[in-house]
Design a protein around this motif. Sequence first.
Motif, PDB file in Angstrom:
ATOM      1  N   SER A 176       0.875  -1.274   0.025  1.00 21.87           N
ATOM      2  CA  SER A 176       0.007   0.093   0.014  1.00 21.87           C
ATOM      3  C   SER A 176       0.778   1.218  -0.022  1.00 21.87           C
ATOM      4  N   SER A 177       1.934   1.450  -0.843  1.00 21.08           N
ATOM      5  CA  SER A 177       2.821   2.166  -0.666  1.00 21.08           C
ATOM      6  C   SER A 177       2.528   3.181  -1.919  1.00 21.08           C
ATOM      7  N   CYS A 178       3.419   4.524  -1.997  1.00 19.17           N
ATOM      8  CA  CYS A 178       3.268   5.354  -3.140  1.00 19.17           C
ATOM      9  C   CYS A 178       3.214   4.694  -4.449  1.00 19.17           C
ATOM     10  N   SER A 179       3.742   3.509  -4.719  1.00 20.06           N
ATOM     11  CA  SER A 179       3.882   3.027  -5.947  1.00 20.06           C
ATOM     12  C   SER A 179       2.466   2.531  -6.293  1.00 20.06           C
ATOM     13  N   VAL A 180       1.748   2.127  -5.269  1.00 23.99           N
ATOM     14  CA  VAL A 180       0.393   1.613  -5.385  1.00 23.99           C
ATOM     15  C   VAL A 180      -0.667   2.698  -5.813  1.00 23.99           C
ATOM     16  N   MET A 181      -0.081   3.606  -5.089  1.00 21.84           N
ATOM     17  CA  MET A 181      -1.207   5.190  -5.409  1.00 21.84           C
ATOM     18  C   MET A 181      -0.968   5.514  -6.894  1.00 21.84           C
ATOM     19  N   GLU A 182       0.161   5.403  -7.447  1.00 23.83           N
ATOM     20  CA  GLU A 182       0.539   5.876  -8.833  1.00 23.83           C
ATOM     21  C   GLU A 182      -0.162   4.999  -9.666  1.00 23.83           C
ATOM     22  N   ALA A 183      -0.431   3.524  -9.296  1.00 16.24           N
ATOM     23  CA  ALA A 183      -0.802   2.838 -10.174  1.00 16.24           C
ATOM     24  C   ALA A 183      -2.346   2.793 -10.199  1.00 16.24           C
ATOM     25  N   ILE A 184      -2.990   3.224  -9.322  1.00 20.41           N
ATOM     26  CA  ILE A 184      -4.507   3.200  -9.096  1.00 20.41           C
ATOM     27  C   ILE A 184      -5.123   4.451  -9.289  1.00 20.41           C
ATOM     28  N   LYS A 185      -4.300   5.529  -9.346  1.00 24.84           N
ATOM     29  CA  LYS A 185      -4.870   7.080  -9.587  1.00 24.84           C
ATOM     30  C   LYS A 185      -6.119   7.083 -10.535  1.00 24.84           C
ATOM     31  N   ASP A 186      -5.910   6.646 -11.555  1.00 19.00           N
ATOM     32  CA  ASP A 186      -6.940   6.913 -12.745  1.00 19.00           C
ATOM     33  C   ASP A 186      -7.677   5.805 -13.169  1.00 19.00           C
ATOM     34  N   VAL A 187      -7.772   4.782 -12.227  1.00 17.91           N
ATOM     35  CA  VAL A 187      -8.708   3.515 -12.847  1.00 17.91           C
ATOM     36  C   VAL A 187     -10.163   3.485 -12.433  1.00 17.91           C
ATOM     37  N   ASP A 188     -10.826   2.886 -13.308  1.00 15.14           N
ATOM     38  CA  ASP A 188     -12.196   2.794 -12.798  1.00 15.14           C
ATOM     39  C   ASP A 188     -12.576   1.852 -11.580  1.00 15.14           C
ATOM     40  N   TYR A 189     -11.718   0.838 -11.286  1.00 14.94           N
ATOM     41  CA  TYR A 189     -12.260  -0.142 -10.634  1.00 14.94           C
ATOM     42  C   TYR A 189     -10.772  -1.064 -10.119  1.00 14.94           C
ATOM     43  N   CYS A 190     -11.092  -1.222  -8.757  1.00 14.30           N
ATOM     44  CA  CYS A 190     -10.074  -1.906  -8.039  1.00 14.30           C
ATOM     45  C   CYS A 190     -10.257  -3.293  -7.701  1.00 14.30           C
ATOM     46  N   VAL A 191      -9.637  -4.398  -7.930  1.00 18.31           N
ATOM     47  CA  VAL A 191      -9.887  -5.706  -7.670  1.00 18.31           C
ATOM     48  C   VAL A 191      -8.788  -6.123  -6.281  1.00 18.31           C
ATOM     49  N   PHE A 192      -9.301  -6.534  -5.372  1.00 20.97           N
ATOM     50  CA  PHE A 192      -8.474  -7.031  -4.385  1.00 20.97           C
ATOM     51  C   PHE A 192      -8.327  -8.393  -4.401  1.00 20.97           C
ATOM     52  N   VAL A 193      -7.111  -9.023  -4.503  1.00 24.60           N
ATOM     53  CA  VAL A 193      -7.064 -10.423  -4.349  1.00 24.60           C
ATOM     54  C   VAL A 193      -6.268 -10.686  -2.928  1.00 24.60           C
ATOM     55  N   VAL A 194      -7.050 -11.690  -2.428  1.00 22.29           N
ATOM     56  CA  VAL A 194      -6.965 -11.780  -0.964  1.00 22.29           C
ATOM     57  C   VAL A 194      -6.712 -13.329  -0.733  1.00 22.29           C
ATOM     58  N   GLU A 195      -5.806 -13.664   0.157  1.00 18.69           N
ATOM     59  CA  GLU A 195      -5.882 -15.011   0.536  1.00 18.69           C
ATOM     60  C   GLU A 195      -6.340 -15.444   1.882  1.00 18.69           C
ATOM     61  N   PRO A 196      -7.059 -16.271   2.373  1.00 17.43           N
ATOM     62  CA  PRO A 196      -7.828 -16.377   3.526  1.00 17.43           C
ATOM     63  C   PRO A 196      -6.995 -16.866   4.587  1.00 17.43           C
ATOM     64  N   THR A 197      -6.252 -15.896   4.942  1.00 16.60           N
ATOM     65  CA  THR A 197      -5.084 -16.291   6.267  1.00 16.60           C
ATOM     66  C   THR A 197      -5.299 -14.899   7.026  1.00 16.60           C
ATOM     67  N   VAL A 198      -4.919 -14.975   8.402  1.00 22.23           N
ATOM     68  CA  VAL A 198      -4.911 -14.043   9.201  1.00 22.23           C
ATOM     69  C   VAL A 198      -3.611 -12.883   8.699  1.00 22.23           C
ATOM     70  N   PHE A 199      -2.517 -13.471   8.094  1.00 25.14           N
ATOM     71  CA  PHE A 199      -1.800 -12.334   7.594  1.00 25.14           C
ATOM     72  C   PHE A 199      -2.286 -11.792   6.554  1.00 25.14           C
ATOM     73  N   GLY A 200      -3.138 -12.708   5.478  1.00 23.17           N
ATOM     74  CA  GLY A 200      -3.307 -12.141   4.463  1.00 23.17           C
ATOM     75  C   GLY A 200      -4.439 -11.088   4.518  1.00 23.17           C
ATOM     76  N   ILE A 201      -5.240 -11.088   5.335  1.00 25.57           N
ATOM     77  CA  ILE A 201      -6.405 -10.052   5.823  1.00 25.57           C
ATOM     78  C   ILE A 201      -5.936  -8.982   6.380  1.00 25.57           C
ATOM     79  N   HIS A 202      -4.794  -9.050   7.309  1.00 25.60           N
ATOM     80  CA  HIS A 202      -4.356  -7.742   7.989  1.00 25.60           C
ATOM     81  C   HIS A 202      -3.681  -7.048   6.727  1.00 25.60           C
ATOM     82  N   ASN A 203      -2.759  -7.508   5.855  1.00 25.72           N
ATOM     83  CA  ASN A 203      -2.282  -6.620   4.806  1.00 25.72           C
ATOM     84  C   ASN A 203      -3.305  -5.984   3.707  1.00 25.72           C
ATOM     85  N   PHE A 204      -4.431  -6.855   3.595  1.00 21.38           N
ATOM     86  CA  PHE A 204      -5.364  -6.593   2.665  1.00 21.38           C
ATOM     87  C   PHE A 204      -6.323  -5.284   3.364  1.00 21.38           C
TER      88      PHE A 204
END
Length: 277
Positions: free
Chosen positions: A167-195
């Motif tokens: 969720s860094s500056c690089s991510v912000m640059e990638a999503i700034k002009d998009v119409d939709y965001c798809v989150f890919v999440v794995e069903p683990t405690v670690f996975g949902i924490h970062n999601f």
Amino acid sequence: MKIAVLSGKGGTGKTFVSTNLAYVSKESTYLDCDVEEPNGRIFFKPIIDEVKEVKVKVPSYNQEQCDGCRKCVDICHFNALAFAKNKVVIFEELCHSCGGCSLVCPTGAMTEKDKIIGKIEYGNSENVRVGTGLLNIGEITGVPVINEIVEANYNTNDIIIDSPPGSSCSVMEAIKDVDYCVFVVEPTVFGIHNFKLVYELVKIFNKNSGIVINKHNDSNRLVEEFAKENNVTILKKIPFNKKIGLINSKGILIAKENKEYYKLFKDILDQIKEGEK
């Protein structure tokens, strides 16, 4: 339609989802913005027809013209310049290319020069135009490379952006002009924490979004509970399946190999587009 595929951390299946979404589109551009480790090209194997260097501006110093005023050092908030032994010392890796040092220099001793920090490769793979951002080893930030690849014009109906992880500056640059965001999440405690971290980021950008649960099993329902509490659509649950992992490890698109998964990814793409009407 411009769609970004994100994950809170590496290894959740972000590239797996984004490459297959691009493949099932009738006509798409796939942009790999994970510039430190771009691997979407492994699946598409594009025939490269264009390569663009990505450059940034860094200070260039002429000691003979310097009067030692130190104005360039004082204006730099990133500590990219220092004054020692009667000359300016430049730390290029800390420079943010603002150009302030050259603007305040009264003698013309400080100017700017180009520095190549990476490149973008373009090529075709069947119905997909593939753009791959590559950051040179040792460079601090991939933001300029991502900016250049997402700002370019593409003549396809769908643009699928394989975002950097986290969720860094690089991510912000990638999503700034998009119409939709798809989150890919794995069903683990670690996975949902970062999601949750990247979910909060997307909320700030006020983007429509949905979740794909990858490696799904019924032993952990943390993602479903979060989606229900926050009214986020679960687009699809991709089951944990060793067969998928084996095909993926060979650099093969599962949607190309298997009709069942072609339909699965086509359903995801159709759901996104239907929700945007």
